[in-house]
Write a protein that holds these residues in place. Structure first.
Motif, PDB file in Angstrom:
ATOM      1  N   VAL A   1     -18.135  20.464  38.353  1.00  0.00           N
ATOM      2  CA  VAL A   1     -18.839  21.374  38.341  1.00  0.00           C
ATOM      3  C   VAL A   1     -19.509  21.578  37.023  1.00  0.00           C
ATOM      4  O   VAL A   1     -18.472  21.813  35.782  1.00  0.00           O
ATOM      5  CB  VAL A   1     -18.204  22.670  38.939  1.00  0.00           C
ATOM      6  CG1 VAL A   1     -18.995  23.792  38.844  1.00  0.00           C
ATOM      7  CG2 VAL A   1     -17.925  22.536  40.336  1.00  0.00           C
ATOM      8  N   ASP A   2     -20.884  21.857  36.905  1.00  0.00           N
ATOM      9  CA  ASP A   2     -21.660  22.375  35.711  1.00  0.00           C
ATOM     10  C   ASP A   2     -21.125  21.655  34.189  1.00  0.00           C
ATOM     11  O   ASP A   2     -20.807  22.151  33.336  1.00  0.00           O
ATOM     12  CB  ASP A   2     -21.293  23.884  35.664  1.00  0.00           C
ATOM     13  CG  ASP A   2     -22.201  24.337  34.396  1.00  0.00           C
ATOM     14  OD1 ASP A   2     -23.022  23.834  34.329  1.00  0.00           O
ATOM     15  OD2 ASP A   2     -21.700  25.281  33.742  1.00  0.00           O
TER      16      ASP A   2
ATOM     17  N   GLU B   1     -12.378  34.235  30.791  1.00  0.00           N
ATOM     18  CA  GLU B   1     -12.859  32.942  31.070  1.00  0.00           C
ATOM     19  C   GLU B   1     -13.233  32.859  32.657  1.00  0.00           C
ATOM     20  O   GLU B   1     -12.445  33.056  33.469  1.00  0.00           O
ATOM     21  CB  GLU B   1     -11.342  32.034  31.136  1.00  0.00           C
ATOM     22  CG  GLU B   1     -11.002  31.788  29.730  1.00  0.00           C
ATOM     23  CD  GLU B   1      -9.493  30.918  29.743  1.00  0.00           C
ATOM     24  OE1 GLU B   1      -9.305  30.450  28.644  1.00  0.00           O
ATOM     25  OE2 GLU B   1      -9.035  30.891  30.830  1.00  0.00           O
ATOM     26  N   ALA B   2     -14.639  32.925  32.755  1.00  0.00           N
ATOM     27  CA  ALA B   2     -15.328  33.012  34.144  1.00  0.00           C
ATOM     28  C   ALA B   2     -15.400  31.714  34.710  1.00  0.00           C
ATOM     29  O   ALA B   2     -15.743  30.947  33.738  1.00  0.00           O
ATOM     30  CB  ALA B   2     -16.668  33.832  33.935  1.00  0.00           C
ATOM     31  N   LEU B   3     -15.084  31.677  35.896  1.00  0.00           N
ATOM     32  CA  LEU B   3     -15.240  30.250  36.583  1.00  0.00           C
ATOM     33  C   LEU B   3     -16.501  30.625  37.430  1.00  0.00           C
ATOM     34  O   LEU B   3     -16.744  31.520  37.832  1.00  0.00           O
ATOM     35  CB  LEU B   3     -14.024  29.867  37.602  1.00  0.00           C
ATOM     36  CG  LEU B   3     -12.794  29.709  37.062  1.00  0.00           C
ATOM     37  CD1 LEU B   3     -11.883  29.473  37.854  1.00  0.00           C
ATOM     38  CD2 LEU B   3     -12.727  28.725  35.868  1.00  0.00           C
ATOM     39  N   HIS B   4     -17.227  29.309  37.590  1.00  0.00           N
ATOM     40  CA  HIS B   4     -18.144  29.232  38.525  1.00  0.00           C
ATOM     41  C   HIS B   4     -17.876  29.409  39.960  1.00  0.00           C
ATOM     42  O   HIS B   4     -16.968  29.080  40.352  1.00  0.00           O
ATOM     43  CB  HIS B   4     -19.210  27.826  38.283  1.00  0.00           C
ATOM     44  CG  HIS B   4     -19.506  27.758  36.833  1.00  0.00           C
ATOM     45  ND1 HIS B   4     -20.632  28.434  36.238  1.00  0.00           N
ATOM     46  CD2 HIS B   4     -19.090  27.064  35.931  1.00  0.00           C
ATOM     47  CE1 HIS B   4     -20.755  28.058  35.169  1.00  0.00           C
ATOM     48  NE2 HIS B   4     -20.174  27.369  34.788  1.00  0.00           N
ATOM     49  N   PRO B   5     -18.873  29.744  40.703  1.00  0.00           N
ATOM     50  CA  PRO B   5     -18.564  29.972  42.231  1.00  0.00           C
ATOM     51  C   PRO B   5     -18.085  28.880  42.848  1.00  0.00           C
ATOM     52  O   PRO B   5     -17.137  28.574  43.604  1.00  0.00           O
ATOM     53  CB  PRO B   5     -19.926  30.526  42.846  1.00  0.00           C
ATOM     54  CG  PRO B   5     -20.756  31.160  41.788  1.00  0.00           C
ATOM     55  CD  PRO B   5     -20.281  30.420  40.436  1.00  0.00           C
ATOM     56  N   ALA B   6     -18.754  27.697  42.478  1.00  0.00           N
ATOM     57  CA  ALA B   6     -17.915  26.410  42.911  1.00  0.00           C
ATOM     58  C   ALA B   6     -16.572  26.182  42.502  1.00  0.00           C
ATOM     59  O   ALA B   6     -15.798  25.400  43.201  1.00  0.00           O
ATOM     60  CB  ALA B   6     -18.999  25.159  42.633  1.00  0.00           C
ATOM     61  N   GLN B   7     -16.180  26.463  41.370  1.00  0.00           N
ATOM     62  CA  GLN B   7     -15.011  26.329  40.838  1.00  0.00           C
ATOM     63  C   GLN B   7     -13.896  27.333  41.431  1.00  0.00           C
ATOM     64  O   GLN B   7     -12.940  27.009  41.910  1.00  0.00           O
ATOM     65  CB  GLN B   7     -14.743  26.700  39.245  1.00  0.00           C
ATOM     66  CG  GLN B   7     -15.431  25.575  38.312  1.00  0.00           C
ATOM     67  CD  GLN B   7     -15.494  25.954  36.927  1.00  0.00           C
ATOM     68  OE1 GLN B   7     -16.043  27.199  36.819  1.00  0.00           O
ATOM     69  NE2 GLN B   7     -15.299  24.828  36.280  1.00  0.00           N
ATOM     70  N   TRP B   8     -14.349  28.418  41.737  1.00  0.00           N
ATOM     71  CA  TRP B   8     -13.787  29.252  42.666  1.00  0.00           C
ATOM     72  C   TRP B   8     -13.342  28.814  44.061  1.00  0.00           C
ATOM     73  O   TRP B   8     -12.002  29.057  44.655  1.00  0.00           O
ATOM     74  CB  TRP B   8     -14.191  30.694  42.944  1.00  0.00           C
ATOM     75  CG  TRP B   8     -13.840  31.594  41.652  1.00  0.00           C
ATOM     76  CD1 TRP B   8     -14.770  32.263  40.679  1.00  0.00           C
ATOM     77  CD2 TRP B   8     -12.855  32.424  41.575  1.00  0.00           C
ATOM     78  NE1 TRP B   8     -14.319  32.702  39.914  1.00  0.00           N
ATOM     79  CE2 TRP B   8     -12.952  33.211  40.161  1.00  0.00           C
ATOM     80  CE3 TRP B   8     -11.565  32.382  41.971  1.00  0.00           C
ATOM     81  CZ2 TRP B   8     -11.978  34.010  39.524  1.00  0.00           C
ATOM     82  CZ3 TRP B   8     -10.576  33.201  41.570  1.00  0.00           C
ATOM     83  CH2 TRP B   8     -10.804  34.049  40.281  1.00  0.00           C
TER      84      TRP B   8
END
Length: 309
Positions: free
Chosen positions: A162-163, A281-288
């Protein structure tokens, strides 16, 4: 076989009974734990482990990843030796098991801390969770277990792509930690069959600390002796070892291993939340979504595992 990983994920810590001056505080703690519902004990233990990892990551700038691991293992070994005062009179085969367990434990911590040095905590724990999940489904010929494994693999693949993906060194270290976690599970079972109390664990922790020590000294040097670093290292040892292991041991006395395993499957999600809250440390929605896939696969593999025997 499927239930082994979830039982042994973290259970390596405090004894059921103290000795001498430790007896009263440990007994009082046990009574306090008895008033807390077992699921809450497990969840509190998971939160403690992941907050401990987040605190440890903040120490990297001063002591480095290897230095932080060294502090954690050395301090944990000191506490366990003080509590158990283990006898050195064990047979050669038991020494091999103790040494193997300790070395795998040390390697697991070294590689995991190197992983979170390069990638977010939630991502590292999610990838590392492939270790116990692999042991859970290893050797199974049921299509359902294969489906859980594929779901977990798809989640990790999504997580790393992702990203722009994750830093390759972090992914590789996390995969090494996953392999060590699988080996740790098997060695923990062997240690449990050859020792009856926490003495074996205390000796094994010494081997893990000795393995980490050269790496920690090389990276951190005299920073390991800094009082402020020692204080934070002590907090990491408490949060990552003493507190969660004691909570989980008490929970395992009162709930079936499979229920314990389902609760432990929440660890990647809790790690992602700890990384967000403590380390930003923010994860992207796809990583969640990828984290959710691994959690779902672990819950499914545990929930649908055939009973042993």
């Amino acid at each position: 076989m499927q239930d082994v990983p979830v039982v042994m994920v973290h259970v390596e810590g405090l004894p059921e009974r103290g000795h001498g001056r430790w007896a009263t505080p440990l007994t009082a703690a046990a009574r306090a734990y008895g008033a807390i519902p077992p699921p809450a004990l497990v969840l509190l233990g998971i939160v403690s482990v992941q907050v401990g990892a987040a605190v440890a990551k903040q120490l990297f700038a001063t002591a480095g990843a290897a230095g932080t691991v060294t502090l954690r293992l050395v301090l944990a070994a000191a506490v366990l030796l003080l509590i158990w005062r283990p006898s050195l009179r064990v047979d050669a085969r038991t020494w091999l098991v103790v040494a193997g367990y300790g070395l795998v434990l040390g390697a697991m911590n070294l590689t995991f801390y190197q992983a979170i040095k390069h990638i977010p905590l939630g991502a590292a724990v999610t990838i590392e969770f492939l270790g116990p999940l692999a042991v859970a489904v290893l050797g199974s010929r049921r299509w359902l277990d294969g489906a859980w494994a594929l779901l977990a693999a798809a989640g990790v693949l999504l997580l790393t792509r992702v990203d722009g993906g994750l830093a390759l060194p972090g992914v590789l270290f996390a995969l090494c930690a996953a392999a060590c976690w699988a080996g740790y599970i098997l060695m923990a079972a062997a240690l449990g069959s050859r020792t009856s109390d926490g003495g074996g664990l205390a000796l094994a922790m010494v081997f893990g600390a000795v393995l980490a020590l050269p790496f920690g000294v090389a990276e951190a040097g005299t920073a390991l002796l800094d009082p402020a670093v020692l204080v934070v290292g002590g907090a990491v040892a408490l949060l990552s070892s003493v507190v969660p292991y004691s909570l989980e041991l008490e929970a395992l006395r009162r709930i079936p291993p499979r229920v314990f395993g389902i609760l432990m499957s929440l660890e990647p999600a809790v790690a992602a939340l700890a990384g967000l809250v403590v380390l930003h440390e923010a994860l992207h929605p796809a990583q969640w979504a990828a984290v959710f896939c691994v959690v779902l696969a672990s819950v499914g593999a545990t929930r649908t595992a055939r009973p042993e025997g």
